[in-house]
Design an enzyme around this catalytic site. Structure first.
Site, short mmCIF file in Angstrom:
data_model
loop_
_atom_site.label_atom_id
_atom_site.label_comp_id
_atom_site.label_asym_id
_atom_site.label_seq_id
_atom_site.Cartn_x
_atom_site.Cartn_y
_atom_site.Cartn_z
N ARG A 79 6.33 -11.06 -5.23
CA ARG A 79 5.44 -10.23 -4.41
C ARG A 79 4.15 -11.02 -4.19
O ARG A 79 3.49 -11.40 -5.15
CB ARG A 79 5.16 -8.92 -5.15
CG ARG A 79 4.12 -8.05 -4.50
CD ARG A 79 3.96 -6.70 -5.21
NE ARG A 79 2.90 -5.97 -4.56
CZ ARG A 79 1.68 -5.77 -5.07
NH1 ARG A 79 1.37 -6.19 -6.28
NH2 ARG A 79 0.78 -5.13 -4.37
N HIS A 123 -4.42 -7.16 0.37
CA HIS A 123 -4.83 -7.18 -1.04
C HIS A 123 -6.30 -7.60 -1.05
O HIS A 123 -6.66 -8.65 -1.56
CB HIS A 123 -3.93 -8.11 -1.85
CG HIS A 123 -3.98 -7.89 -3.34
ND1 HIS A 123 -2.84 -7.70 -4.10
CD2 HIS A 123 -5.01 -7.83 -4.20
CE1 HIS A 123 -3.19 -7.55 -5.36
NE2 HIS A 123 -4.51 -7.63 -5.46
N GLU A 176 -3.48 -1.14 -3.98
CA GLU A 176 -4.53 -0.43 -4.72
C GLU A 176 -5.71 -0.03 -3.83
O GLU A 176 -6.85 -0.49 -4.02
CB GLU A 176 -5.01 -1.28 -5.90
CG GLU A 176 -3.91 -1.64 -6.86
CD GLU A 176 -4.37 -2.44 -8.09
OE1 GLU A 176 -5.58 -2.72 -8.19
OE2 GLU A 176 -3.53 -2.75 -8.93
N ASN A 305 1.22 0.33 -9.77
CA ASN A 305 0.56 -0.72 -10.56
C ASN A 305 -0.05 -0.04 -11.78
O ASN A 305 -0.81 0.92 -11.63
CB ASN A 305 -0.56 -1.39 -9.76
CG ASN A 305 -0.03 -2.15 -8.56
OD1 ASN A 305 1.16 -2.21 -8.31
ND2 ASN A 305 -0.94 -2.73 -7.79
N TYR A 307 -1.82 -0.59 -15.80
CA TYR A 307 -2.36 -1.43 -16.87
C TYR A 307 -2.68 -0.63 -18.13
O TYR A 307 -2.32 -1.03 -19.23
CB TYR A 307 -3.60 -2.19 -16.38
CG TYR A 307 -3.20 -3.22 -15.34
CD1 TYR A 307 -2.84 -4.50 -15.72
CD2 TYR A 307 -3.10 -2.88 -13.99
CE1 TYR A 307 -2.41 -5.44 -14.78
CE2 TYR A 307 -2.68 -3.81 -13.05
CZ TYR A 307 -2.34 -5.07 -13.45
OH TYR A 307 -1.89 -6.00 -12.53
N GLU A 384 2.98 -3.98 -10.21
CA GLU A 384 2.12 -4.81 -11.07
C GLU A 384 2.10 -4.22 -12.46
O GLU A 384 1.97 -3.00 -12.62
CB GLU A 384 0.66 -4.83 -10.59
CG GLU A 384 0.37 -5.68 -9.40
CD GLU A 384 -1.12 -5.73 -9.07
OE1 GLU A 384 -1.97 -5.53 -9.96
OE2 GLU A 384 -1.41 -5.96 -7.89
#
Ligand code: IFM
Length: 484
Positions: A79, A123, A176, A305, A307, A384
């Site tokens: 990606r 992005h 995002e 995504n 984290y 992600e």
């Protein structure tokens, strides 16, 4: 007796992700003009150490070697994002063929190695000219707070779709958008560095509109087999306690972090509580008739995504006095329009990565199941996931990163839990293939599975890359984490 490995569905994609400004460099080559990140990173005090993406990891010149590296790791998908100012330098008008040729060659090379490309159109590298332009004359200024930017994005999407549509099947409009809107125009820790809560909310809406218009423009260019989605970074937001105040704080952050995008994209609405919570700032009259039909363009997949989770409570005095612990960088300005006096952020339990983000894979399972419940017909990808650690080559010249292996192991297992519980997850993209320019942190944070020596640009796969290659090759995750 060894317990069985965790087996992933056939065809599950094992990928890695990157973004143009973070890796390409070549900031002035072949007609590329500055994006908002070029301007921001060249503004003293905005990026740690004065780092910029001028050279980054020189992927623009080393792409062939980088594809070879991916093939050596057995990745089945990659990606990457297209740099808007490389393809359409002023953000409007005809495309620069040399810019498009770079991506054509990259895609051809990926396909020749059996690696499926997933293209992200945006992005975060908005052409600076669009940040400086505000044809509507709005007091909120240009860039994403300006409605016209959404139409410019659709034009750009059509250009890239036409150029790469014959060879790319997976497309993500935006990466995002929360960061673009709320860090870019709210707290100002990201480009363009503006700190205006109304501009942030306008930006969020125009990003939703850009997604819908861009998806339409892509659909017109792409063959029927192409799949069009978006990559969001929803917050796995948890209340500190079950008190009414903490639950209300959770509701507020869920509205501003998540539903401000999933409402328009999945349901064609801005929820009443979001409008009410921000009514003091804006009447949302920038949402025009028909916009919410456009934003609800059918999604062929949703990219998640993830984290770390967020923990919130009703506002506490001591939290109000100190820095906000939301993990989104230090700024006296808030990325949470209308929520500050109601919400405090708390550090979630768990070990911390080099970003000071807690390690908690359960947030990923929760999000995958949450979006399965909200949109059961929409397949999911983890577009992600990864962690930064202070990796350095050892005396043997190798880079040992057991913390990252442990992080990846627990998060890939979390994806497996979600699949067993009914989530239709089709692939996992590790962030990131290479160490790279980590936005306001410059080169100080290393997210790569492959170490980059920024002096020589030498690439060295870390032990996590070798570990991930085994997972990708077998399609199985060892049930227990085994340190290298
Ligand atoms: O590096 C970023 C990426 O560009 C977007 N998602 C989060 C990553 C880590 O901060």
């Amino acid at each position: 007796m060894a317990r069985e490995n965790l087996r992933f569905p056939p065809g599950f994609l094992w990928g890695a992700a990157t973004a143009a400004y973070q890796i390409e460099g070549a900031a002035r080559d072949d007609g590329r003009t500055p994006s908002i990140w070029d301007t921001f990173s060249h503004t003293p005090g905005k990026v740690l150490g004065g780092d910029t993406g001028d050279v980054a990891v020189d992927h623009y010149h080393r792409w062939r070697d980088d594809v070879r590296l991916m093939a050596g790791l057995g990745l089945t998908s990659y990606r990457f994002s297209v740099s808007w100012p490389r393809v359409q330098p002023t953000g409007r008008g005809p495309a620069v063929q040399r810019g498009l040729d770079f991506y054509r060659r990259l895609v051809d090379e990926l396909l020749a190695h059996g690696i499926q490309p997933m293209v992200t159109l945006y992005h975060w590298d908005l052409p600076q000219e669009l940040e400086d332009a505000f044809p509507s004359g709005s007091a909120a200024g240009g860039g994403w707070p300006e409605r016209d930017t959404a139409y410019r994005f659709a034009e750009y999407a059509g250009i890239v779709g036409e150029a790469l549509g014959d060879r790319v099947e997976m497309w993500s409009t935006l990466n995002e958008p929360w960061c673009s809107a709320f860090l870019g125009y709210g707290s100002g820790v990201h480009a363009p560095g503006r700190t205006d809560p109304v501009a942030a909310l306008r930006a969020a809406h125009h990003l939703n509109l850009a997604h819908g218009l861009g998806a339409q423009a892509l659909r017109e260019q792409l063959p029927a087999r192409a799949r069009i989605g978006v990559s969001l970074n929803p917050s796995a937001v948890r209340p500190l306690t079950a008190s009414a105040g903490d639950l209300d704080a959770r509701r507020r952050i869920d509205a501003l972090a998540n539903r401000v995008f999933t409402g328009p994209m999945l349901r064609g609405t801005y929820d009443d509580d979001l409008i009410a919570d921000t009514a003091r700032l804006t009447d949302w009259s920038f949402v025009q008739d028909d916009d919410l039909r456009i934003t609800r363009h059918p999604l062929d997949f949703l990219g998640i995504n993830y984290y770390a989770p967020a923990v919130v409570s009703a506002a506490t005095e001591d939290a109000a006095a100190g820095p906000r612990k939301d993990g989104h960088g230090a700024s006296e300005h808030s990325p949470w329009p209308g929520a500050d006096e109601h919400v405090s952020f708390h550090r979630a339990p768990g070990e911390l990565t080099a970003m000071d983000w807690p390690v908690d894979p359960t947030g990923l399972t929760d999000l995958l199941l949450e979006y399965t419940a909200q949109a059961p017909e929409v397949p999911l990808y983890v577009t992600e996931n990864g962690a930064a650690y202070d990796d350095k080559p050892g005396e043997d010249g190798q880079v040992h990163d057991p913390d990252r292996v442990r992080y990846l192991h627990s998060h890939i297992a979390a994806v497996h839990h979600a699949i067993l519980a009914g989530a239709d997850v089709r692939g996992y993209f590790l962030w990131s293939l290479l160490d790279n320019f980590e936005w306001a942190y410059g080169y100080s944070k290393r997210f790569g599975a492959v170490h980059v020596d920024y002096e020589t640009q030498a690439r060295t796969p870390k032990s996590s890359a070798h570990w991930y290659a085994k997972v990708a090759a077998s399609g199985e995750l060892p049930r227990e984490y085994v340190a290298d």
